[in-house]
Design an enzyme around this catalytic site. Sequence first.
Site, short mmCIF file in Angstrom:
data_model
loop_
_atom_site.label_atom_id
_atom_site.label_comp_id
_atom_site.label_asym_id
_atom_site.label_seq_id
_atom_site.Cartn_x
_atom_site.Cartn_y
_atom_site.Cartn_z
N GLU A 177 0.79 -1.20 0.14
CA GLU A 177 -0.07 -0.09 -0.07
C GLU A 177 0.85 1.01 0.15
O GLU A 177 0.74 2.28 -0.49
CB GLU A 177 -0.96 -0.18 1.04
CG GLU A 177 -2.04 -1.21 1.24
CD GLU A 177 -2.77 -1.12 0.07
OE1 GLU A 177 -2.88 -0.25 -0.85
OE2 GLU A 177 -3.17 -2.35 -0.43
N HIS A 189 1.56 2.27 -3.55
CA HIS A 189 0.37 3.08 -4.08
C HIS A 189 0.62 4.46 -3.52
O HIS A 189 0.40 5.38 -4.42
CB HIS A 189 -1.06 2.54 -3.52
CG HIS A 189 -1.38 1.42 -4.38
ND1 HIS A 189 -1.49 0.95 -5.63
CD2 HIS A 189 -1.83 0.05 -3.67
CE1 HIS A 189 -1.85 -0.23 -5.91
NE2 HIS A 189 -1.99 -0.88 -4.83
N HIS A 191 3.39 6.44 -5.09
CA HIS A 191 2.73 6.81 -6.50
C HIS A 191 2.10 7.93 -6.57
O HIS A 191 2.03 8.81 -7.32
CB HIS A 191 2.24 5.59 -7.05
CG HIS A 191 2.30 5.40 -8.50
ND1 HIS A 191 1.59 4.48 -9.48
CD2 HIS A 191 2.38 6.53 -9.44
CE1 HIS A 191 1.59 4.87 -10.52
NE2 HIS A 191 2.19 6.15 -10.95
#
Length: 608
Positions: A394, A397, A400
């Site tokens: 996670e 993510h 990003h």
Amino acid sequence: MGKELKKIKKRNEIPDELKWDLTKVYKSEKELTAELDEIQNEIKKVDELRRTLAQGSVFLKTALKHYFKIEQKVVKTYVFASMLNDQDTNDKKSQGLFSQVQQMYAKFAAAFSWLEPELLTLSEEKLNSYYENDQELLEYKKYIEDVLARKDHLLSDKEEKVLASASDIFSTPENIFGILNNADLKFPQVTDEKGNIVELSHGLFEKLLESDNREVRKNAFQALYKTYDQFQNTFAAALAVNVHIHNFQANIRNYPDAISAALESNNIPISVYDTLVEKVNDKLSLLHRYIEIRKELLELDSVHMYDLYTPITKLPDQEYNYENSKKIALKALNVFGDDYTHVVKKAFESRWIDVVENVGKRSGAYSSGMFETPPYILLNWQDNLESLFTLVHEMGHSMHSYLSNHNQPYQYSDYSIFVAEIASTTNENILTQYLLDNTDDLEFKASILNHYLDGFKGTVYRQTQFAEFERWIHDQDKAGLPLTSQELNNKYANLNEHYYGPKIVNDPEIALEWSRIPHFYYNFYVYQYATGFAAASALAKKISKEGPKSYLKFLKSGSSELPIEVVKQAGVDMTKPDYLDDAFAVFEQRLNELEGILKKIKIKQNRN
């Protein structure tokens, strides 16, 4: 003694430092309500912009600025309300706020439903003259080009408004699934491996399936699916309507089928999907070989579906509590440099993460947030190695999102869902290599290899199995065939048997697995877990050899280019099957490595 009933804590019993701080989005629900009122007022002015785009570049720029300004506010309210709802799905007030925000999203979409159809009336010559007259418009050129590329699938102003107004209605099946799955289902009590009577939950189910005690695994497996069995007709009805909505939307927009509509929205050729399914089916023998290793090492007469998640090697004693896991994550992610790890530390210290399970909390894990907010993470921590990997996944993510948000303008800050799983699974690959490189303990290496192989099984094989099932349910509906629980159960059971082969017992309960998978409501999302994992394998190898420079550029790109091109710049061409071949080569190599280490361990044990 044992037999102690362990209850899941209520939200107000969780320490603040283990809960995300949503005041970074809105300081209070009152502030959210004020934002919604402001959005409502802004929406009232939208109609003044209609039929002005052909009057000059300044009118087009004004319309686009107003659109993205309101969208930014609407998305912010949605992020806040959805996270507030997810932290306790039993909270009626949060449910009401989320419903209110969904309705506002529909109003916003309806108010601007004319924008794209009106954009299509502008000729290429006129648009070029606009760009020459106003350089600021170039900031929106890619957005405009993306709209023009969908020309054959956009409807009239009136039709677009009708569809936009119904967006909250279209989300109803997924909402029903979410409430039923996370709030209304009442799971029975089971006994854990220490003899404690515990309340079964989504998070605890996953932990119990990792138990060394086969009876614990079996009882948890049967108890969970007995609960789903009672509601299988309701789950089937929700999923069937959701699939029908996907097909309806594809049909009305002149797509041949739902998969074409879903993939074309991200400019992904269907060949990418087909190649994945074909390659995975060609390599099922490797999965069957891995199941045979499980059978041998667990000393089982036969392998059941509830035997697939317990580690086949014993982890050395090491506490994977949250505090220790944060330290391991920082060391592993150091490969990306100080700027990257500085933000990771900030995530840990600034309450961007909702860590532990509580009554009513949404199951699973995810990363959320938007342009103006921190990239929050929801977890359901279980003090095991899997939770460490989930944290790192996670965080991929979230990093990003953070890097895209800080390096792109708002309109290009949100990356495509096609690339969404690449950063997360690259992080997992980096963590795997870090753990393998920093130990001489053969048993620990074996356990990490086991974890990687299980991850590959669960991500590449299982998600491709999901992808095949998802395509089938859409094809069934398109052909006018029923999607009752019986048809869904039969298809899922047969597909499961095909994937796992003759080496496993196809337990009858597994036919119901489709009923608890939220991703079947996401409109052809799951295949991207598999393609993302495979691409991440190639990227992780590239980072270890060449450093993170091109990869970090990928993380900063957002949607500034087509998703296929963004990944290609990082070093992986996903229009070709090579990256899948590379991924299966790594899987086979690590399968061989595990077998070799296990032989060494066995020889060592025999000597002792």
